[in-house]
Every structure is written in C-alpha cells, then in structure tokens.
Motif scaffolding. Structure first.
Motif, short mmCIF file in Angstrom:
data_model
loop_
_atom_site.label_atom_id
_atom_site.label_comp_id
_atom_site.label_asym_id
_atom_site.label_seq_id
_atom_site.Cartn_x
_atom_site.Cartn_y
_atom_site.Cartn_z
N GLU A 1 4.22 82.26 11.17
CA GLU A 1 3.79 82.93 10.61
C GLU A 1 4.07 83.57 9.18
O GLU A 1 2.49 83.57 8.88
N PHE A 2 4.79 83.46 8.74
CA PHE A 2 4.85 83.42 7.12
C PHE A 2 3.69 82.31 6.17
O PHE A 2 3.32 82.47 5.65
N ASN A 3 4.07 80.72 6.29
CA ASN A 3 3.09 80.23 6.32
C ASN A 3 1.17 80.86 6.68
O ASN A 3 0.76 80.08 6.29
N ALA A 4 1.33 80.70 7.96
CA ALA A 4 -0.01 80.55 8.39
C ALA A 4 -0.50 82.37 7.23
O ALA A 4 -2.05 82.07 6.75
N LYS A 5 0.04 83.32 7.20
CA LYS A 5 0.35 84.56 6.45
C LYS A 5 -0.46 84.07 4.33
O LYS A 5 -1.11 84.17 3.91
N TYR A 6 0.91 83.04 4.32
CA TYR A 6 0.97 82.81 2.68
C TYR A 6 -0.86 82.19 2.96
O TYR A 6 -1.50 81.49 1.70
N ARG A 7 -0.65 81.08 3.31
CA ARG A 7 -2.33 80.35 3.57
C ARG A 7 -3.83 81.15 3.40
O ARG A 7 -4.50 81.06 2.59
N VAL A 8 -3.65 81.93 4.15
CA VAL A 8 -4.95 83.18 4.16
C VAL A 8 -4.62 83.42 2.81
O VAL A 8 -5.64 84.31 2.86
N GLN A 9 -3.46 83.55 2.29
CA GLN A 9 -3.81 84.39 1.38
C GLN A 9 -4.00 84.37 -0.45
O GLN A 9 -3.55 84.27 -1.42
N GLY A 10 -4.26 82.48 0.23
CA GLY A 10 -4.26 81.89 -1.39
C GLY A 10 -3.48 80.84 -1.59
O GLY A 10 -3.34 80.21 -1.96
N GLY A 11 -2.60 80.23 -0.98
CA GLY A 11 -1.08 79.36 -1.17
C GLY A 11 -1.28 78.38 -0.80
O GLY A 11 -2.48 77.64 0.29
N ILE A 12 -1.11 77.50 -1.88
CA ILE A 12 -1.45 75.90 -1.71
C ILE A 12 0.18 75.71 -1.24
O ILE A 12 1.02 76.01 -1.20
N GLY A 13 -0.55 74.04 -0.62
CA GLY A 13 0.47 73.29 -0.73
C GLY A 13 0.76 73.77 1.25
O GLY A 13 -0.11 74.48 2.09
N GLU A 14 1.91 72.92 2.04
CA GLU A 14 2.21 73.23 3.44
C GLU A 14 2.29 74.90 3.80
O GLU A 14 2.78 74.29 4.69
N GLY A 15 3.40 74.57 2.96
CA GLY A 15 4.37 76.57 2.71
C GLY A 15 5.60 75.66 2.96
O GLY A 15 6.23 74.72 3.05
N ILE A 16 6.97 76.20 3.92
CA ILE A 16 7.65 76.52 3.66
C ILE A 16 8.61 75.52 5.40
O ILE A 16 7.47 75.99 6.66
N VAL A 17 9.03 74.71 5.41
CA VAL A 17 9.47 73.65 6.51
C VAL A 17 10.91 73.42 6.57
O VAL A 17 11.59 73.45 5.47
#
Length: 127
Positions: free
Chosen positions: A25-41
């Motif tokens: 959920e955090f990674n999805a929110k991060y991507r929606v807000q324009g985050g770059i990269g894969e997010g947290i693994v």
C-alpha cells in the motif's frame, strides 16, 4: 535484518502478511505521488524451533540452526512474498491462512545446510 520471535507460527505468518500488504500500500501511494524506483522491498522468511536466547547489551539476541534457517529462507524471498519452512507451513492454523493465498513448493541449496531445503513461497499481491 531483523529477527522477531513469536510463540505461535500462525501469528508470525499473519504479521508477515500484514507487513507485506502495508508495504504494498505504501509503495502504491508512493508511485501515485510521483515516486521514482521500485519502492521498499521487504524480504521475509519464517521458521520455527528451538534456539538459544541471550541478553546482550540490554537486548535479546537469538542464535542456533533455527535462526540460521529463518535467515536463509529470508534470503530466498523476492519481496511481496513470504518464504516459510515446511514445518511452519504444516501447522494447521498456518495451513488455514495459506488456503486463501497463492503459494507453491520450492527448494534450494542453502548455505550452512547439507541438503537441499524445501520451503513454501507465498505470493502476495503488490498493491
């Protein structure tokens, strides 16, 4: 790496599922807000059994083959999954949790273990 101890394998698995879902959920929110990269693994491995516990520098630390296998299983994780030892997967309450999730049997040669080690990979949807 972090080691957590649980008295009940089903509680450990349920906690791990919740960790992966919240990270997704955090990674999805991060991507929606324009985050770059894969997010947290987050990679998770779960095993059960006896271990040595010592109080060192005002904190508990765990040692032994049980801890080593849990760490090696964690090393097999890819993120957005759980890697469970067959002992954990065989627990009746864990089996009930797994009924609702896609999972498969795998095995690998793990450092420090003489034979190939079977395990169960539980795939969790990335949000």
């Amino acid at each position: 790496a972090v080691t957590a101890a649980f008295g009940d394998p089903a509680e450990a698995v349920q906690s791990a599922i919740e960790i992966q879902r919240r990270i997704g959920e955090f990674n999805a929110k991060y991507r929606v807000q324009g985050g770059i990269g894969e997010g947290i693994v987050v990679k998770l491995g779960i095993h059960r059994g006896a271990c040595i516990v010592v109080n060192l520098n005002e904190r508990l630390d765990y040692f032994g083959s049980t801890v080593n296998l849990a760490a090696r299983l964690q090393g097999q994780s890819r993120g957005a999954d759980l890697v469970l030892s067959t002992d954990v997967a065989a627990d009746p309450h864990v089996a009930q949790l797994l009924d609702a999730l896609p999972h498969r049997e795998e095995s690998a040669v793990l450092r420090g273990f003489a034979r190939e080690v079977p395990f169960r990979r539980v795939m969790l949807e990335a949000s």
